[in-house]
Motif scaffolding. Structure first.
Motif, short mmCIF file in Angstrom:
data_model
loop_
_atom_site.label_atom_id
_atom_site.label_comp_id
_atom_site.label_asym_id
_atom_site.label_seq_id
_atom_site.Cartn_x
_atom_site.Cartn_y
_atom_site.Cartn_z
N LEU A 50 0.83 -1.20 0.00
CA LEU A 50 0.00 0.00 0.00
C LEU A 50 0.86 1.25 0.00
O LEU A 50 0.59 2.22 -0.74
N VAL A 51 1.91 1.26 0.81
CA VAL A 51 2.80 2.42 0.88
C VAL A 51 3.46 2.65 -0.48
O VAL A 51 3.57 3.79 -0.95
N VAL A 52 3.91 1.58 -1.13
CA VAL A 52 4.54 1.70 -2.45
C VAL A 52 3.55 2.26 -3.47
O VAL A 52 3.88 3.15 -4.26
N GLY A 58 1.45 9.29 -5.96
CA GLY A 58 1.97 10.64 -5.75
C GLY A 58 2.95 11.04 -6.83
O GLY A 58 2.93 12.17 -7.35
N LEU A 59 3.84 10.11 -7.20
CA LEU A 59 4.81 10.39 -8.26
C LEU A 59 4.12 10.61 -9.59
O LEU A 59 4.49 11.52 -10.35
N ALA A 60 3.11 9.78 -9.89
CA ALA A 60 2.39 9.92 -11.15
C ALA A 60 1.67 11.26 -11.24
O ALA A 60 1.54 11.83 -12.33
N ARG A 63 3.50 14.64 -7.40
CA ARG A 63 3.45 15.04 -5.99
C ARG A 63 4.06 13.93 -5.13
O ARG A 63 3.42 13.40 -4.24
N LEU A 64 5.29 13.62 -5.44
CA LEU A 64 5.96 12.54 -4.72
C LEU A 64 6.04 12.84 -3.23
O LEU A 64 5.88 11.94 -2.40
N ALA A 65 6.26 14.11 -2.88
CA ALA A 65 6.35 14.48 -1.46
C ALA A 65 5.05 14.16 -0.73
O ALA A 65 5.06 13.69 0.41
N VAL A 66 3.93 14.41 -1.41
CA VAL A 66 2.63 14.10 -0.80
C VAL A 66 2.48 12.59 -0.65
O VAL A 66 2.00 12.09 0.38
N GLY A 67 2.90 11.84 -1.67
CA GLY A 67 2.83 10.39 -1.59
C GLY A 67 3.68 9.83 -0.46
O GLY A 67 3.26 8.93 0.26
N LEU A 68 4.88 10.40 -0.28
CA LEU A 68 5.74 9.96 0.81
C LEU A 68 5.14 10.34 2.16
O LEU A 68 5.22 9.57 3.12
N GLY A 71 2.55 7.92 2.94
CA GLY A 71 3.16 6.68 3.40
C GLY A 71 3.58 6.76 4.86
O GLY A 71 3.47 5.78 5.60
N VAL A 72 4.04 7.93 5.26
CA VAL A 72 4.41 8.13 6.67
C VAL A 72 3.21 7.94 7.58
O VAL A 72 3.32 7.37 8.67
N VAL A 73 2.04 8.41 7.14
CA VAL A 73 0.82 8.25 7.94
C VAL A 73 0.57 6.76 8.22
O VAL A 73 0.28 6.38 9.37
N VAL A 74 0.71 5.92 7.21
CA VAL A 74 0.46 4.49 7.37
C VAL A 74 1.52 3.84 8.25
O VAL A 74 1.21 3.15 9.23
#
Length: 266
Positions: A50-52, A58-60, A63-68, A71-74
């Protein structure tokens, strides 16, 4: 503050343990759901996948920073739940034979996953994600109580942990909503509808739980079945309340419709 308060009241006092164990006493084989697939889905490999996927979305969306951050939330929610469960021991002060289960890891992950997915989902699609994710999180919380795996306090603790991390990431992490890239709200009607659905569902669930609890404790000998229903409704209401809070807070980050003439290159 919520996690230590709930732990102190429900886990560290004889009265709190007896009340919650009364609900567990109502668990019967006939009440179990026909499948525990919803619970088995939540596992370490699925969490990592799920994190990946979230990071990839986010990368697509550039907004990779948002995606990361999502992932931190999870990951942070899962780690916090595991850590608290190991250090917050349950003293046996009410003749209970059920082991420590505070907080619920399953409920924590279900909620954290919902909040993380909402962060990387375009705003116009979030109403659908919110309803589906909330339904799944409620089902997971309800199922853990029905199976006798968790008490109400376990679910409330899980809600508090997931809420803390999504709040921290949204407050101090990357900006989730950016009107400059056309993160449009779409029609406001669906968002308002979801808000009202969550509010009404929370209120109705809470009232049903109170009614079941009153019936369970006022019928002479405690009706463990009714108290179990009260526990299930309280757990469901806790999940719905937290989802409602996050949903309303998300609506405060309004991204205006993008003016095509204002886009770069035009």
């Amino acid at each position: 503050m919520i996690v230590p308060l709930v732990y102190a009241v429900a886990v560290l006092t004889p009265a709190g343990q007896r009340i919650e164990d009364a609900a567990l006493g109502g668990v019967r084989e006939s009440d179990l759901f026909s499948s525990d697939t919803a619970l088995n889905v939540i596992s370490v490999p699925v969490i990592l996948l799920l994190v990946v996927v979230i990071a990839a979305v986010g990368l697509a969306r550039r907004r990779l920073a948002v995606g990361l951050g999502a992932g931190v939330v999870v990951l942070a929610s899962a780690a916090t739940s595991t850590l608290v469960k190991r250090i917050a021991e349950r003293p046996e002060i009410a003749q209970s034979t059920t082991p420590n289960s505070f907080p619920s890891g399953h409920a924590t992950i279900a909620l954290a996953a919902l909040f993380a997915v909402l962060m990387v989902t375009p705003r116009r699609f979030r109403p659908v994600v919110a309803i589906v994710g909330a339904a799944y999180a409620v089902f997971v919380a309800n199922q853990t109580v029905v199976y006798g795996w968790h008490r109400v306090s376990d679910i409330i603790g899980a809600c508090a942990i997931a809420l803390f991390w999504v709040g921290a990431v949204r407050a101090f992490g990357p900006r989730v909503d950016r009107g400059a890239r056309g993160d449009r709200d779409g029609h406001r009607g669906p968002r308002r509808l979801v808000t009202w659905v969550l509010l009404v569902a929370t209120g109705v669930t809470f009232l049903v739980g109170v009614a079941a609890l009153v019936y369970g404790v006022s019928s002479g000998a405690h009706d463990h079945g009714a108290i179990l229903v009260a526990g299930r409704m309280a757990s469901s209401a806790s999940v719905l309340a937290v989802v409602t809070i996050v949903w309303i807070a998300d609506g405060m980050h309004h991204a205006a419709r993008t003016d095509p003439e204002a886009l770069p290159g035009r």
